[in-house]
Design an enzyme around this catalytic site. Structure first.
Site, PDB file in Angstrom:
ATOM      1  N   THR A 168      21.343  45.157   7.757  1.00 22.01           N
ATOM      2  CA  THR A 168      21.370  43.704   7.613  1.00 22.01           C
ATOM      3  C   THR A 168      22.666  43.255   6.950  1.00 22.01           C
ATOM      4  O   THR A 168      23.211  43.973   6.117  1.00 22.01           O
ATOM      5  CB  THR A 168      20.161  43.298   6.744  1.00 22.01           C
ATOM      6  OG1 THR A 168      18.994  43.499   7.517  1.00 22.01           O
ATOM      7  CG2 THR A 168      20.212  41.862   6.273  1.00 22.01           C
ATOM      8  N   ILE A 197       8.243  39.586  10.983  1.00 22.62           N
ATOM      9  CA  ILE A 197       9.309  38.828  10.331  1.00 22.62           C
ATOM     10  C   ILE A 197       9.549  39.457   8.964  1.00 22.62           C
ATOM     11  O   ILE A 197       8.598  39.708   8.217  1.00 22.62           O
ATOM     12  CB  ILE A 197       8.926  37.336  10.197  1.00 22.62           C
ATOM     13  CG1 ILE A 197       8.763  36.718  11.603  1.00 22.62           C
ATOM     14  CG2 ILE A 197       9.980  36.573   9.399  1.00 22.62           C
ATOM     15  CD1 ILE A 197       8.191  35.315  11.616  1.00 22.62           C
ATOM     16  N   GLY A 198      10.809  39.754   8.673  1.00 24.87           N
ATOM     17  CA  GLY A 198      11.150  40.418   7.416  1.00 24.87           C
ATOM     18  C   GLY A 198      11.481  39.438   6.308  1.00 24.87           C
ATOM     19  O   GLY A 198      11.155  38.247   6.373  1.00 24.87           O
ATOM     20  N   ASP A 199      12.163  39.964   5.303  1.00 23.49           N
ATOM     21  CA  ASP A 199      12.502  39.147   4.135  1.00 23.49           C
ATOM     22  C   ASP A 199      13.706  38.242   4.363  1.00 23.49           C
ATOM     23  O   ASP A 199      13.831  37.186   3.734  1.00 23.49           O
ATOM     24  CB  ASP A 199      12.801  40.050   2.926  1.00 23.49           C
ATOM     25  CG  ASP A 199      13.965  40.997   3.195  1.00 23.49           C
ATOM     26  OD1 ASP A 199      14.030  41.565   4.307  1.00 23.49           O
ATOM     27  OD2 ASP A 199      14.821  41.160   2.309  1.00 23.49           O
ATOM     28  N   THR A 219      19.123  43.277   1.153  1.00 27.23           N
ATOM     29  CA  THR A 219      18.973  44.216   2.264  1.00 27.23           C
ATOM     30  C   THR A 219      18.044  45.316   1.791  1.00 27.23           C
ATOM     31  O   THR A 219      18.027  45.647   0.609  1.00 27.23           O
ATOM     32  CB  THR A 219      20.324  44.791   2.723  1.00 27.23           C
ATOM     33  OG1 THR A 219      20.060  45.825   3.696  1.00 27.23           O
ATOM     34  CG2 THR A 219      21.142  45.382   1.585  1.00 27.23           C
ATOM     35  N   GLY A 220      17.271  45.869   2.731  1.00 27.64           N
ATOM     36  CA  GLY A 220      16.363  46.943   2.329  1.00 27.64           C
ATOM     37  C   GLY A 220      15.025  46.802   3.014  1.00 27.64           C
ATOM     38  O   GLY A 220      14.909  46.124   4.043  1.00 27.64           O
TER      39      GLY A 220
HETATM   40  N1  ASP Z   1      15.699  43.616   4.982  1.00 25.32           N
HETATM   41  C1  ASP Z   1      15.723  43.738   6.423  1.00 25.32           C
HETATM   42  C2  ASP Z   1      14.334  43.564   6.957  1.00 25.32           C
HETATM   43  O1  ASP Z   1      13.405  44.101   6.364  1.00 25.32           O
HETATM   44  C3  ASP Z   1      16.261  45.028   6.898  1.00 25.32           C
HETATM   45  C4  ASP Z   1      17.657  45.390   6.423  1.00 25.32           C
HETATM   46  O2  ASP Z   1      18.003  45.106   5.283  1.00 25.32           O
HETATM   47  O3  ASP Z   1      18.405  45.982   7.224  1.00 25.32           O
HETATM   48  O4  ASP Z   1      14.183  42.948   7.989  1.00 25.32           O
END
Ligand code: ASP
Length: 300
Positions: A168, A197-199, A219-220
Site C-alpha cells: 500500500t 474493504i481494508g483500513d 500500511t499493514g
Molecule cells: N493495509 C492494507 C489493507 O489491509 C494492505 C497494505 O498495507 O498493503 O488493505
C-alpha cells in the site's frame, strides 16, 4: 510560517529484496517525494501535495496501489483509497474500484463534489466517471508477478504469506500554512475475499488528518488497524495524553501488535514533526523538506 514536510510510504513487510528490486522501489519513493515537494515548495497546499505524491505511486507497478495492485482470491483487482484535509477534516474515500486509473483522484472527487465520505463498488465507479476521472481496462492494473503471488498464496491454503509485502502507498504532508493532509491508496491484501474493504479507505483507521494533532497513513494487516482505529488513535493520544507524534505512533503500533497485527504508520504534525514506525522488518519510506530528502527501506 511552518517548515513544509512530506513523508511517503510504499508499504512494509519482510522486504527481502534483490538490489535491483530495492533500487526500483527507492526510485519510486524518490519520484513521489519530488512530485509532492514541487507542490509544497511552490507554496501549494498539503492536500495537493499528498494527492500528487500518491498519483505517482499509484502509476508505479512496484507498489500495491493502482497499477501493480494485488489480486483478490477470485483473480480480480479491487482498489481502495482515501484522502483527508486536516484543516477542515473534510474527507473522501472509495472502495472496490475496478476501472478508475487514480483511486486517490476519485477519493478527492468524493470529498469535493459529494456530500458523502465513502462510496463503494458500482456507485463509486459511476461517480468517478461522472466527474471525469480517467478510466482504464481492468487489465491495465495487473502485472504478472501479482498473479504468481496469488497462485502461491492460494496453493498454500489461502492463508496470509509470512513473507508478505504490504505494498500500500501513503503520503502525509504539512504545508507552509501549517495545515496537514493524508492520502492512502491500495489494492488491499493478496487473496482477499472480493468485496473485502481494508483500513486504507476507512477514515480514522488507515487514513486520518486533523490540524489539532497530525496526518497519518497506515500500511499493514488492515483488519487490525481498523480494530485499533489506528489513524484516529494517534491523533487522540497526542491531543488527550500530550504525547509526541513519535510516541503516539509507537504506542498505536504496539496496540496493533498486541491484537495480532503488523505494519507501519507515517505521520506529520502541524508544528512540523515528522515520524514513522513499523513492526515489520522494513518499510519503504521517504521524507522531504526544504532541508533535503532521504529514502529508506530497512533500519539504518
Ligand atoms: N493495509 C492494507 C489493507 O489491509 C494492505 C497494505 O498495507 O498493503 O488493505
Amino acid at each position: 510560517m511552518t517548515n513544509w514536510q512530506l513523508v511517503v510510504h510504499g508499504g512494509c513487510g519482510e522486504l527481502r529484496l534483490s538490489p535491483e528490486e530495492e533500487g526500483i522501489g527507492r526510485a519510486g519513493i524518490g519520484a513521489a517525494l519530488d512530485a509532492g515537494a514541487a507542490v509544497l515548495a511552490g507554496g501549494g497546499t498539503s492536500l495537493d501535495a499528498v494527492e500528487a505524491a500518491a498519483r505517482v505511486l499509484e502509476d508505479d507497478p512496484a507498489f500495491n496501489a493502482g497499477r501493480g495492485s494485488v489480486l483478490a482470491h477470485d483473480g480480480h483487482i479491487e482498489l481502495d483509497a482515501a484522502i483527508m484535509d486536516g484543516r477542515t477534516r473534510a474527507a473522501g474515500a472509495v472502495a472496490g474500484l475496478t476501472t478508475i486509473r487514480s483511486p486517490i483522484g476519485a477519493a478527492r472527487a468524493v470529498m469535493e463534489h459529494s456530500p458523502h465520505v465513502l462510496l463503494s463498488f458500482g456507485g463509486a465507479e459511476e461517480f468517478a466517471r461522472e466527474h471525469g476521472l480517467e478510466t482504464v481496462d481492468p487489465s491495465w492494473f495487473e502485472i504478472p508477478e501479482r498473479r504468481a503471488q496469488l497462485a502461491r498464496v492460494l496453493a498454500s491454503g489461502g492463508g496470509f504469506d509470512a513473507d508478505v509485502k504490504y505494498g500500500t502507498i501513503g503520503a502525509v504532508a504539512v504545508d507552509a500554512a501549517g495545515h496537514v493532509a493524508a492520502a492512502t491508496s491500495t489494492g488491499g491484501l493478496t487473496a482477499k475475499r472480493f468485496g473485502r474493504i481494508g483500513d486504507s479507505p476507512l477514515i480514522g483507521a488507515g487514513t486520518y488528518a486533523d490540524d489539532r494533532s497530525a496526518a497519518i497513513s497506515a500500511t499493514g494487516s488492515g483488519e487490525f488497524f481498523i480494530r485499533a482505529a489506528a489513524g484516529h488513535e494517534v491523533g487522540a493520544r497526542m491531543r488527550m495524553l500530550g504525547e509526541t507524534l513519535q510516541q503516539a505512533i509507537d504506542a498505536v503500533l504496539a496496540d496493533v501488535k498486541a491484537l495480532g497485527g503488523t505494519g507501519g504508520l507515517i505521520g506529520v504534525s502541524p508544528t512540523g514533526e515528522a515520524a514513522w514506525g513499523f513492526t515489520t522488518r522494513g518499510m519503504y519510506r521517504g521524507r522531504v523538506s526544504a532541508a533535503g530528502r532521504d529514502v529508506a527501506v530497512h533500519d539504518a
